[in-house]
Design an enzyme around this catalytic site. Sequence first.
Site, PDB file in Angstrom:
ATOM      1  N   HIS A 141      -1.601  -0.536  13.672  1.00 26.45           N
ATOM      2  CA  HIS A 141      -0.721   0.305  12.854  1.00 26.45           C
ATOM      3  C   HIS A 141      -1.055   0.139  11.386  1.00 26.45           C
ATOM      4  O   HIS A 141      -0.607  -0.818  10.749  1.00 26.45           O
ATOM      5  CB  HIS A 141       0.755  -0.028  13.122  1.00 26.45           C
ATOM      6  N   ILE A 168      -4.754  -8.669   5.346  1.00 22.82           N
ATOM      7  CA  ILE A 168      -3.746  -9.094   4.374  1.00 22.82           C
ATOM      8  C   ILE A 168      -4.409  -9.823   3.197  1.00 22.82           C
ATOM      9  O   ILE A 168      -4.954 -10.931   3.362  1.00 22.82           O
ATOM     10  CB  ILE A 168      -2.673  -9.974   5.067  1.00 22.82           C
ATOM     11  N   CYS A 244       8.143  -1.486  -2.322  1.00 16.09           N
ATOM     12  CA  CYS A 244       7.177  -2.410  -2.953  1.00 16.09           C
ATOM     13  C   CYS A 244       5.873  -1.675  -3.228  1.00 16.09           C
ATOM     14  O   CYS A 244       5.245  -1.853  -4.269  1.00 16.09           O
ATOM     15  CB  CYS A 244       6.835  -3.579  -2.035  1.00 16.09           C
ATOM     16  N   ALA A 248       3.248  -1.293  -6.487  1.00 10.74           N
ATOM     17  CA  ALA A 248       1.838  -1.711  -6.464  1.00 10.74           C
ATOM     18  C   ALA A 248       0.910  -0.511  -6.694  1.00 10.74           C
ATOM     19  O   ALA A 248      -0.080  -0.614  -7.420  1.00 10.74           O
ATOM     20  CB  ALA A 248       1.516  -2.380  -5.141  1.00 10.74           C
ATOM     21  N   GLU A 369      -3.116   0.521   0.484  1.00  8.84           N
ATOM     22  CA  GLU A 369      -1.892   1.038  -0.156  1.00  8.84           C
ATOM     23  C   GLU A 369      -1.775   2.554   0.032  1.00  8.84           C
ATOM     24  O   GLU A 369      -1.374   3.272  -0.884  1.00  8.84           O
ATOM     25  CB  GLU A 369      -1.880   0.697  -1.644  1.00  8.84           C
TER      26      GLU A 369
HETATM   27  P1  FAD Z   1      -6.024   4.152   9.813  1.00  7.66           P
HETATM   28  O1  FAD Z   1      -4.561   4.289   9.559  1.00  7.66           O
HETATM   29  O2  FAD Z   1      -6.479   3.902  11.202  1.00  7.66           O
HETATM   30  O3  FAD Z   1      -6.781   5.395   9.195  1.00  7.66           O
HETATM   31  C1  FAD Z   1      -8.158   5.700   9.494  1.00  7.66           C
HETATM   32  C2  FAD Z   1      -8.456   7.074   8.923  1.00  7.66           C
HETATM   33  O4  FAD Z   1      -7.614   8.038   9.557  1.00  7.66           O
HETATM   34  C3  FAD Z   1      -8.161   7.182   7.423  1.00  7.66           C
HETATM   35  O5  FAD Z   1      -9.135   7.979   6.814  1.00  7.66           O
HETATM   36  C4  FAD Z   1      -6.820   7.880   7.355  1.00  7.66           C
HETATM   37  O6  FAD Z   1      -6.635   8.625   6.163  1.00  7.66           O
HETATM   38  C5  FAD Z   1      -6.900   8.783   8.583  1.00  7.66           C
HETATM   39  N1  FAD Z   1      -5.567   9.112   9.086  1.00  7.66           N
HETATM   40  C6  FAD Z   1      -4.670   8.299   9.689  1.00  7.66           C
HETATM   41  N2  FAD Z   1      -3.553   8.962   9.997  1.00  7.66           N
HETATM   42  C7  FAD Z   1      -3.739  10.236   9.575  1.00  7.66           C
HETATM   43  C8  FAD Z   1      -2.944  11.410   9.577  1.00  7.66           C
HETATM   44  N3  FAD Z   1      -1.711  11.422  10.072  1.00  7.66           N
HETATM   45  N4  FAD Z   1      -3.461  12.542   9.057  1.00  7.66           N
HETATM   46  C9  FAD Z   1      -4.711  12.558   8.518  1.00  7.66           C
HETATM   47  N5  FAD Z   1      -5.502  11.486   8.484  1.00  7.66           N
HETATM   48  C10 FAD Z   1      -5.022  10.336   8.998  1.00  7.66           C
HETATM   49  N6  FAD Z   1      -2.245  -4.186   4.225  1.00  7.66           N
HETATM   50  C11 FAD Z   1      -1.161  -4.995   4.003  1.00  7.66           C
HETATM   51  O7  FAD Z   1      -0.119  -4.843   4.651  1.00  7.66           O
HETATM   52  N7  FAD Z   1      -1.202  -5.978   3.057  1.00  7.66           N
HETATM   53  C12 FAD Z   1      -2.314  -6.207   2.310  1.00  7.66           C
HETATM   54  O8  FAD Z   1      -2.313  -7.115   1.459  1.00  7.66           O
HETATM   55  C13 FAD Z   1      -3.485  -5.417   2.540  1.00  7.66           C
HETATM   56  N8  FAD Z   1      -4.653  -5.676   1.886  1.00  7.66           N
HETATM   57  C14 FAD Z   1      -5.806  -4.999   2.249  1.00  7.66           C
HETATM   58  C15 FAD Z   1      -7.044  -5.398   1.716  1.00  7.66           C
HETATM   59  C16 FAD Z   1      -8.209  -4.757   2.107  1.00  7.66           C
HETATM   60  C17 FAD Z   1      -9.534  -5.232   1.581  1.00  7.66           C
HETATM   61  C18 FAD Z   1      -8.150  -3.672   3.017  1.00  7.66           C
HETATM   62  C19 FAD Z   1      -9.393  -2.943   3.440  1.00  7.66           C
HETATM   63  C20 FAD Z   1      -6.933  -3.272   3.532  1.00  7.66           C
HETATM   64  C21 FAD Z   1      -5.751  -3.941   3.173  1.00  7.66           C
HETATM   65  N9  FAD Z   1      -4.512  -3.605   3.767  1.00  7.66           N
HETATM   66  C22 FAD Z   1      -3.403  -4.387   3.526  1.00  7.66           C
HETATM   67  C23 FAD Z   1      -4.453  -2.594   4.812  1.00  7.66           C
HETATM   68  C24 FAD Z   1      -4.505  -1.170   4.310  1.00  7.66           C
HETATM   69  O9  FAD Z   1      -3.306  -0.824   3.674  1.00  7.66           O
HETATM   70  C25 FAD Z   1      -4.871  -0.271   5.496  1.00  7.66           C
HETATM   71  O10 FAD Z   1      -6.245  -0.489   5.777  1.00  7.66           O
HETATM   72  C26 FAD Z   1      -4.581   1.188   5.235  1.00  7.66           C
HETATM   73  O11 FAD Z   1      -3.205   1.440   5.181  1.00  7.66           O
HETATM   74  C27 FAD Z   1      -5.202   2.113   6.304  1.00  7.66           C
HETATM   75  O12 FAD Z   1      -4.913   1.658   7.580  1.00  7.66           O
HETATM   76  P2  FAD Z   1      -6.096   1.514   8.658  1.00  7.66           P
HETATM   77  O13 FAD Z   1      -7.185   0.705   8.032  1.00  7.66           O
HETATM   78  O14 FAD Z   1      -5.480   0.997   9.911  1.00  7.66           O
HETATM   79  O15 FAD Z   1      -6.648   2.959   8.846  1.00  7.66           O
END
Ligand code: FAD
Length: 390
Positions: A141, A168, A244, A248, A369
């Site tokens: 998720h 994270i 939050c 950010a 984010e």
């Molecule tokens: P997915 O949600 O699987 O998305 C994959 C692709 O599908 C994306 O291009 C997205 O735009 C697209 N997509 C998904 N749903 C839809 C839709 N409904 N319509 C159109 N396109 C869609 N998270 C935390 O909680 N705390 C942190 O401190 C934190 N730090 C991070 C640090 C790094 C280096 C990274 C890479 C990520 C971090 N994250 C953190 C997580 C980050 O917020 C997520 O990677 C991000 O929200 C996307 O989620 P996902 O990687 O699961 O991609």
Amino acid sequence: YESSGAPDYYNIDDLLTEEHILIRQTLRDFVKREISPNIEQWAQDAHFPSEIVKKFGDVGAFGPTIPAEYGGGGLDYISYGIIMQEIERGDSGMRSTASVQGSLVMYPIYAYGSEEQRKKFLPKLASGEWLGCFGLTEPDHGSNPGGMTTNIKDMGDHYLLNGAKMWISNSPECQVAVVWAKNEEGRIKGLIVERGMEGFTTPEIHNKWSLRASCTGELVFDNVKVPKENLLPNVEGLRGPLGCLDSARYGIAWGAIGVAIDCYESARKYAMERIQFDKPIGAFQLTQKKLAEMLTEITKAQLLAWRLGTLKNEGKATTQQISMAKRNNVDMALHIAREARQIHGGMGITGEYPIMRHMMNLESVITYEGTHDIHLLITGADITGIPAFK
Ligand code: FAD
């Protein structure tokens, strides 16, 4: 137009106070002293410099908008933005450390926590004695955090926490984690999980090509007993973590300008020094086009960020306005990094210049984010009233 060491083509400095300018200079000097001389090596070595945490605390980079009685800076949102801009001019990974601590750990404890929680956690987080992280994303998720499966069960005198968080920032080095989990009624609650609680581990994620000087990991909860006093009492539902993220993301909108400025400055200097066909490459129209477009886009992004800051100060900035600024400014910075890399020719891929590191960092910033596309759909939903991402 460049009296203060960064482009100010529209005299935006006139809109800032003396305090803002002073804060900017302090952070600029800090980054030049503490980050810039070492960042290339840290990134090459994938090394998180844990000593930077205390130094960030000393310079006031953690929780600048949190009131001084809890150890924060008591500053306005323009000051916060300026601090993020200057740190990210050094490196997006370093800015990630600071913005997670301020906006994603200190902010929820301040906004949703009890007075006891504020007093116990905020001063130590502000000073950099403790490092915090924010656990929302799960392996299954990401863009849809409402689907989370991490959960708590009420055991009478404590909660039993189970589940896992992924990606994270700060997790491997954290003392404190603000974690979002569903209760037995399926409602999202925030908890403060502390290092040392049995069943709580933070495995590091290795082999990133992006944000290499920032440590990233998982949070694993295996029947962790969390005392009841560690539940954030004053929030429920997705509005907790999303509140939050508003703060950010606002900081990222400013931070991205810092990266863009660093790439632009490096490209401008290189274009004037590098001679080809007996002329500086800056004399060629195609190079001038790149530089002129960079400066134009930086100026637009500065105005967007500044206006958003004034709205934040008045408590009027909407989530949708913040989405637009985060999306626009990060995309702008990534585009500038790519163009700057071209201006540097082959040198652009080396660690002699900051460009390639910035470009790779921004590949995370454009995803975390809220991804680039999700922010677009937030604007689309605001325009049409129809959320296309659900
Ligand atoms: P997915 O949600 O699987 O998305 C994959 C692709 O599908 C994306 O291009 C997205 O735009 C697209 N997509 C998904 N749903 C839809 C839709 N409904 N319509 C159109 N396109 C869609 N998270 C935390 O909680 N705390 C942190 O401190 C934190 N730090 C991070 C640090 C790094 C280096 C990274 C890479 C990520 C971090 N994250 C953190 C997580 C980050 O917020 C997520 O990677 C991000 O929200 C996307 O989620 P996902 O990687 O699961 O991609």
